[in-house]
Scaffold this active site. Structure first.
Site, PDB file in Angstrom:
ATOM      1  N   GLU A   1       0.816  -1.224   0.000  1.00 13.48           N
ATOM      2  CA  GLU A   1       0.000   0.000   0.000  1.00 13.48           C
ATOM      3  C   GLU A   1       0.847   1.269   0.000  1.00 13.48           C
ATOM      4  O   GLU A   1       0.621   2.183   0.808  1.00 13.48           O
ATOM      5  CB  GLU A   1      -0.962   0.004   1.206  1.00 13.48           C
TER       6      GLU A   1
ATOM      7  N   GLU B   1      -5.609  -8.150  -0.544  1.00 12.46           N
ATOM      8  CA  GLU B   1      -6.301  -7.906   0.734  1.00 12.46           C
ATOM      9  C   GLU B   1      -7.774  -7.681   0.411  1.00 12.46           C
ATOM     10  O   GLU B   1      -8.098  -6.774  -0.367  1.00 12.46           O
ATOM     11  CB  GLU B   1      -5.743  -6.679   1.466  1.00 12.46           C
TER      12      GLU B   1
HETATM   13  O1  AHR Z   1      -5.198  -5.833   6.913  1.00 13.44           O
HETATM   14  C1  AHR Z   1      -5.075  -4.734   7.759  1.00 13.44           C
HETATM   15  C2  AHR Z   1      -4.348  -3.580   7.096  1.00 13.44           C
HETATM   16  O2  AHR Z   1      -5.142  -3.061   6.068  1.00 13.44           O
HETATM   17  C3  AHR Z   1      -3.048  -3.920   6.411  1.00 13.44           C
HETATM   18  O3  AHR Z   1      -1.964  -3.906   7.285  1.00 13.44           O
HETATM   19  C4  AHR Z   1      -2.919  -2.827   5.391  1.00 13.44           C
HETATM   20  O4  AHR Z   1      -2.200  -3.246   4.259  1.00 13.44           O
HETATM   21  C5  AHR Z   1      -4.342  -2.444   5.079  1.00 13.44           C
HETATM   22  O5  AHR Z   1      -4.530  -1.085   5.116  1.00 13.44           O
END
Ligand code: AHR
Length: 498
Positions: free
Chosen positions: A173, A292
């Site tokens: 990210e 994610e």
């Molecule tokens: O999954 C929780 C968090 O969400 C992770 O660390 C990050 O990559 C995202 O913002």
């Protein structure tokens, strides 16, 4: 009773469903690692210090690619702190989650766990405070047999054989201002490309994921992606996509329409990949790593993000309900529908932190989202078929018009698995599944997740309120399959085709 038809044809194949779409994500965050998978003090601990009960439940989810060690955590992580004799490993301060990291569980423990669990490791390198060289050194430590500094260090640490990690993420990210070491797209792209090149010089047999936009709300959404793709070109194989969704407005019908927006996010990112591919005459077509995804909005905000200098603090411990479980099924439906572009996807995360499993001392509970994922994972082999839904639709507040049914289908030989959500909050629906060129001979198996209250959740004292139950409402009739679906339900069924 509403009626809808899911039209399929076995010649209308999207692509093979990549098993890695059923991946997971384990971050050093809250109680995911410590008190989650790794807890040597627990009565459930195995000889490696891992919780047997948790691992057994994770096996039911049949995870494939497992992303590690973060997440935001990775942008301040130095892998060297977490290898070698445990007593010499430093306690470090994790700035992402304001926690203390003991480093008692590190890359070697993770990679050994992957071997025992049959997971494909997907390691993320630190491109926040780390350098391309640190990433390359880690790769040498993991993948090179011996005869040079970092490979020999692994052998000194007791691991003779290289781990052979093929799948690596170039940071996490990096478009987000909250990310340690966040930089503009142009800077990240240069860094990612240099890292990719150095890593490939060390081991050419890699698959690399560059950071794409981490949310559709980002001001640089898709613009960031184009810059990264144009600079990294053939150095990368995948671009990451992240998505967390929520029902902040407490509007179930709207929330259950969110798959429209997930579909559009995938299609928009894929369109940018296609545009850059053709415009720059790239050799490789970059695909999507949706690394994610989940529902996450209740355990969000400063009090859930700040570990207050503790080891294994309670962070992001989202409690999932029925509507969240239906949305989890919709995420997977969307990935299956886009099997030609989404090649990897990771549920964020696997235990305690926005997870399908929660622990409390010796106890463990399977949350609602656990069940649709398990029902789909055991039917994931095969090719995705194009879906067309005929039937009533409704207008959602934020995501446009959607059919009451959200569906996907996987064909494996003469077995067809169908996954369908009835989004209606109050009306049953009869779904007919028709395969244009074949007839449905019998229903081989069918399960359902359903309930009358969208907010119903499992608890430690009542762990199976929402669970997968055998579904008696499916039958084969006149060459089609018929599912009598209650409101707020998800059905996974495997059919035999003649
Ligand atoms: O999954 C929780 C968090 O969400 C992770 O660390 C990050 O990559 C995202 O913002």
């Amino acid at each position: 009773m509403r009626h809808s038809t899911l039209h399929l044809h076995t010649a209308f194949v999207v692509d093979r469903v990549d098993p890695r779409v059923f991946g997971g994500f384990l971050e050093h965050l809250g109680r995911a690692v410590y008190e989650g998978v790794y807890d040597p003090e627990s009565p459930h601990a195995d000889e490696h210090g891992c919780r047997r009960d948790v691992l057994d439940a994770l096996r039911e989810l049949r995870f494939t690619a497992m992303r590690y060690p973060g997440g935001n955590f990775v942008s301040g992580y130095h892998w060297l702190d977490a290898v070698g004799p445990k007593e010499t490993r430093p306690r470090t301060r994790d700035l992402a989650w304001q926690s203390i990291e003991t480093n008692q569980f590190g890359p070697n423990e993770f990679l050994a766990l992957c071997q025992r669990m049959d997971w494909t490791p997907m390691l993320a390198v630190n491109l926040g405070t780390g350098t391309p060289e640190e990433a390359r050194n880690w790769l040498e430590y993991c993948n090179i047999e011996g005869g040079s500094r970092w490979a020999d260090l692994r052998r000194e640490h007791g691991f003779e054989q290289p781990w052979g990690v093929r799948l690596w993420c170039l940071g996490n990210e990096m478009d987000g201002p909250w990310q340690i070491g966040h930089v503009p797209a142009e800077v990240y792209a240069v860094n990612a490309q240099q890292t990719a090149n150095m890593m490939r010089m060390c081991d050419p047999n890699l698959e690399l994921v560059a950071c794409g936009s981490c949310a559709v709300e980002m001001p640089t959404y898709l613009v960031w992606d184009r810059t990264v793709l144009a600079h990294c070109r053939d150095s990368i194989d995948y671009l990451s996509v992240h998505r967390y969704v929520g029902n902040e407005a407490d509007d179930t019908a709207n929330f259950l329409a969110v798959s429209n927006s997930i579909d559009r996010q995938i299609e928009a990112t894929d369109a940018v990949c296609a545009e850059v591919h053709h415009a720059l005459r790239m050799k490789k077509r970059v695909r999507i790593s949706f690394d994610e995804w989940n529902v996450w909005y209740k355990a969000r905000g400063p009090e859930h993000h700040d570990g207050r200098g503790k080891v294994a603090p309670h962070l992001l411990e989202e409690v999932y309900n029925l509507e969240d479980a239906l949305v989890a099924a919709e995420f997977l439906n969307s990935f299956i529908r886009h099997a030609d572009s989404v090649k990897i996807a990771n549920l964020a995360q696997i235990v305690n932190v926005i997870a399908p499993i929660l622990t409390d001392g010796d106890r463990m509970v399977r949350q609602t989202i656990f069940h649709p994922i398990a029902m789909m994972a055991k039917r994931r082999n095969g090719v995705s078929l194009r879906t067309s839904i005929e039937g009533p639709v409704y207008e959602s507040k934020d995501y446009g018009s959607v059919p009451y049914v959200d569906a996907s289908a996987i064909l494996n030989g003469n077995q067809l698995s169908v996954f369908a959500v009835n989004r209606s909050v109050d009306r049953p629906l009869e779904l007919a599944v028709r395969v244009g060129d074949r007839s449905v001979a019998e229903v081989l198996s069918a399960e359902i997740v359903a309930g009358s209250d969208p907010k119903e959740a499992n608890t430690f004292d009542d762990p199976d309120r929402i669970a997968a139950r055998p579904f008696e409402g499916a039958c084969a009739k006149s060459g089609a399959a018929l599912f009598a679906m209650p409101p707020l339900s998800f059905v996974a069924a495997t059919l035999r085709l003649d």
